[in-house]
Every structure is written in structure tokens, then in C-alpha cells.
Scaffold this active site. Structure first.
Site, PDB file in Angstrom:
ATOM      1  N   HIS A  50       0.852  -1.183   0.000  1.00 57.08           N
ATOM      2  CA  HIS A  50       0.000   0.000   0.000  1.00 57.08           C
ATOM      3  C   HIS A  50       0.897   1.244   0.000  1.00 57.08           C
ATOM      4  CE1 HIS A  50       0.567  -0.941   4.372  1.00 57.08           C
ATOM      5  NE2 HIS A  50       0.974   0.313   4.333  1.00 57.08           N
TER       6      HIS A  50
HETATM    7  C1  T46 Z   1       2.875   0.663   6.909  1.00 57.59           C
HETATM    8  C2  T46 Z   1       3.635  -0.604   7.093  1.00 57.59           C
HETATM    9  C3  T46 Z   1       5.110  -0.373   7.235  1.00 57.59           C
HETATM   10  C4  T46 Z   1      -4.430  -0.771  13.381  1.00 57.59           C
HETATM   11  O1  T46 Z   1      -5.540  -1.012  13.893  1.00 57.59           O
HETATM   12  N1  T46 Z   1      -3.700   0.288  13.819  1.00 57.59           N
HETATM   13  C5  T46 Z   1      -2.474   0.588  13.309  1.00 57.59           C
HETATM   14  O2  T46 Z   1      -1.845   1.564  13.744  1.00 57.59           O
HETATM   15  C6  T46 Z   1      -1.954  -0.235  12.251  1.00 57.59           C
HETATM   16  C7  T46 Z   1      -0.604   0.075  11.635  1.00 57.59           C
HETATM   17  C8  T46 Z   1      -2.720  -1.284  11.819  1.00 57.59           C
HETATM   18  N2  T46 Z   1      -3.931  -1.551  12.379  1.00 57.59           N
HETATM   19  C9  T46 Z   1      -4.676  -2.729  11.923  1.00 57.59           C
HETATM   20  C10 T46 Z   1      -5.170  -2.690  10.484  1.00 57.59           C
HETATM   21  C11 T46 Z   1      -5.158  -4.143  10.077  1.00 57.59           C
HETATM   22  O3  T46 Z   1      -6.362  -4.745  10.469  1.00 57.59           O
HETATM   23  O4  T46 Z   1      -3.816  -3.860  12.014  1.00 57.59           O
HETATM   24  C12 T46 Z   1      -4.029  -4.740  10.935  1.00 57.59           C
HETATM   25  C13 T46 Z   1      -2.750  -4.966  10.141  1.00 57.59           C
HETATM   26  O5  T46 Z   1      -2.398  -3.738   9.447  1.00 57.59           O
HETATM   27  P1  T46 Z   1      -1.807  -3.741   7.977  1.00 57.59           P
HETATM   28  O6  T46 Z   1      -2.365  -4.892   7.218  1.00 57.59           O
HETATM   29  O7  T46 Z   1      -2.015  -2.398   7.383  1.00 57.59           O
HETATM   30  O8  T46 Z   1      -0.255  -3.998   8.288  1.00 57.59           O
HETATM   31  P2  T46 Z   1       0.979  -3.936   7.288  1.00 57.59           P
HETATM   32  O9  T46 Z   1       2.096  -4.619   7.956  1.00 57.59           O
HETATM   33  O10 T46 Z   1       0.601  -4.420   5.926  1.00 57.59           O
HETATM   34  O11 T46 Z   1       1.313  -2.345   7.143  1.00 57.59           O
HETATM   35  C14 T46 Z   1       1.768  -1.625   8.274  1.00 57.59           C
HETATM   36  C15 T46 Z   1       1.058  -0.263   8.371  1.00 57.59           C
HETATM   37  O12 T46 Z   1      -0.361  -0.468   8.321  1.00 57.59           O
HETATM   38  C16 T46 Z   1       1.435   0.685   7.273  1.00 57.59           C
HETATM   39  O13 T46 Z   1       1.007   1.990   7.587  1.00 57.59           O
HETATM   40  O14 T46 Z   1       3.374   1.612   6.317  1.00 57.59           O
HETATM   41  O15 T46 Z   1       3.172  -1.404   8.192  1.00 57.59           O
END
Ligand code: T46
Length: 133
Positions: A50
Site C-alpha cells: 500500500h
Molecule cells: C505501513 C507498514 C510499514 C491498526 O488497527 N492500527 C495501526 O496503527 C496499524 C498500523 C494497523 N492496524 C490494523 C489494520 C489491520 O487490520 O492492524 C491490521 C494490520 O495492518 P496492515 O495490514 O495495514 O499492516 P501492514 O504490515 O501491511 O502495514 C503496516 C502499516 O499499516 C502501514 O502503515 O506503512 O506497516
């Protein structure tokens, strides 16, 4: 211009061990509103895929390592996050992916804003369209 913007995080070490301090608006160019960390990533799993519209972040591997891909829609660069003494600053419209997490990897992220799903661009075609616009 390179997409890779490393921030050095000098260790204040002594004979007890090591300590790194990160000061908002000093070591990094933004106020920190949120901190999260990614750990216990399962073998073969990749994360990210993303871009963000407004968010600024500093990502530091405080243990272990992972590979990060950064893509601004024109060039794509790969780096290894493998040191607690340097972080990667990610700002602007940049697609990011994280791959090859070591089993002990702890990826610490300091973010400029609270969590907001509306700030995510999770579709690569939409990301490319936004870059062009
Ligand atoms: C990024 C990369 C480096 C939350 O509820 N609060 C939060 O602050 C974050 C970061 C995530 N979430 C929830 C949203 C999803 O349900 O945790 C779950 C996993 O998040 P996501 O799939 O977005 O995780 P990554 O590892 O793909 O991405 C993350 C960050 O979201 C993003 O901003 O830059 O790490």
C-alpha cells in the site's frame, strides 16, 4: 533522486549495553502520534502493499531483519532493514512492501498520524493513477 532516505540513530552505549533515543522533530522531521511494531511474522509472509496519502513514518528494525521495497510509481528500490542504528524515513506517495522477515524480526514504526484507513491506497492501479494525477 533516490527514494531511500536513511536516518542515522546513534547508539548511546556504555559498558552496560546500548540505548538509542529518537526525538520527535529532532532526530525525525515530524511529531509522533503513533507507534506500532510488527513481530512474529510467519515464514514466507510479506506485508504492506500500500501507499499513504499523508502519513510520514520512520521504520527501524530493532531486532532481526526484513527487506523493504519502496516504489514511487517511477522507480522501485530495495533495502534491507537490519540495524537498530538506522531507520528509513517514508513520506509522500510511496508504495511499500516488506518481505523476507527473519524469525526474530521486530519492525518498529513511528508514525506522524493516528491510524486512519482513509489514508491508505491499497490498490496498485489506484496508486499509479494518483502518482500520474
Ligand atoms: C505501513 C507498514 C510499514 C491498526 O488497527 N492500527 C495501526 O496503527 C496499524 C498500523 C494497523 N492496524 C490494523 C489494520 C489491520 O487490520 O492492524 C491490521 C494490520 O495492518 P496492515 O495490514 O495495514 O499492516 P501492514 O504490515 O501491511 O502495514 C503496516 C502499516 O499499516 C502501514 O502503515 O506503512 O506497516
Amino acid at each position: 533522486m533516490s527514494l531511500i532516505n536513511w536516518i542515522d540513530l546513534p547508539t548511546r552505549g556504555d559498558d552496560r549495553g546500548s540505548l538509542v533515543a529518537i526525538e520527535a522533530e529532532d532526530s525525525i522531521p515530524f511529531k509522533v502520534n503513533r507507534v506500532y511494531y510488527i513481530f512474529a511474522t510467519q515464514p514466507g509472509v510479506s506485508r504492506g502493499f500500500h501507499a499513504h496519502l499523508e502519513l510520514k513514518q520512520l521504520a527501524v528494525c530493532v531486532a532481526g531483519k526484513c527487506r523493504m521495497t519502496l516504489d514511487d510509481g517511477q522507480c522501485r528500490e530495495e533495502i534491507w532493514l537490519d540495524s537498530p542504528e538506522k531507520g528509513i524515513l517514508i513520506e509522500g506517495l510511496v508504495w511499500r512492501e516488506m518481505h523476507d522477515f527473519s524469525p526474530d524480526c521486530v519492525l518498529l514504526v513511528l508514525a506522524s498520524e493516528h491510524y486512519d484507513e482513509a489514508d491508505y491506497v491499497r490498490d496498485y492501479a489506484q496508486f499509479k493513477a494518483k502518482v500520474k494525477a
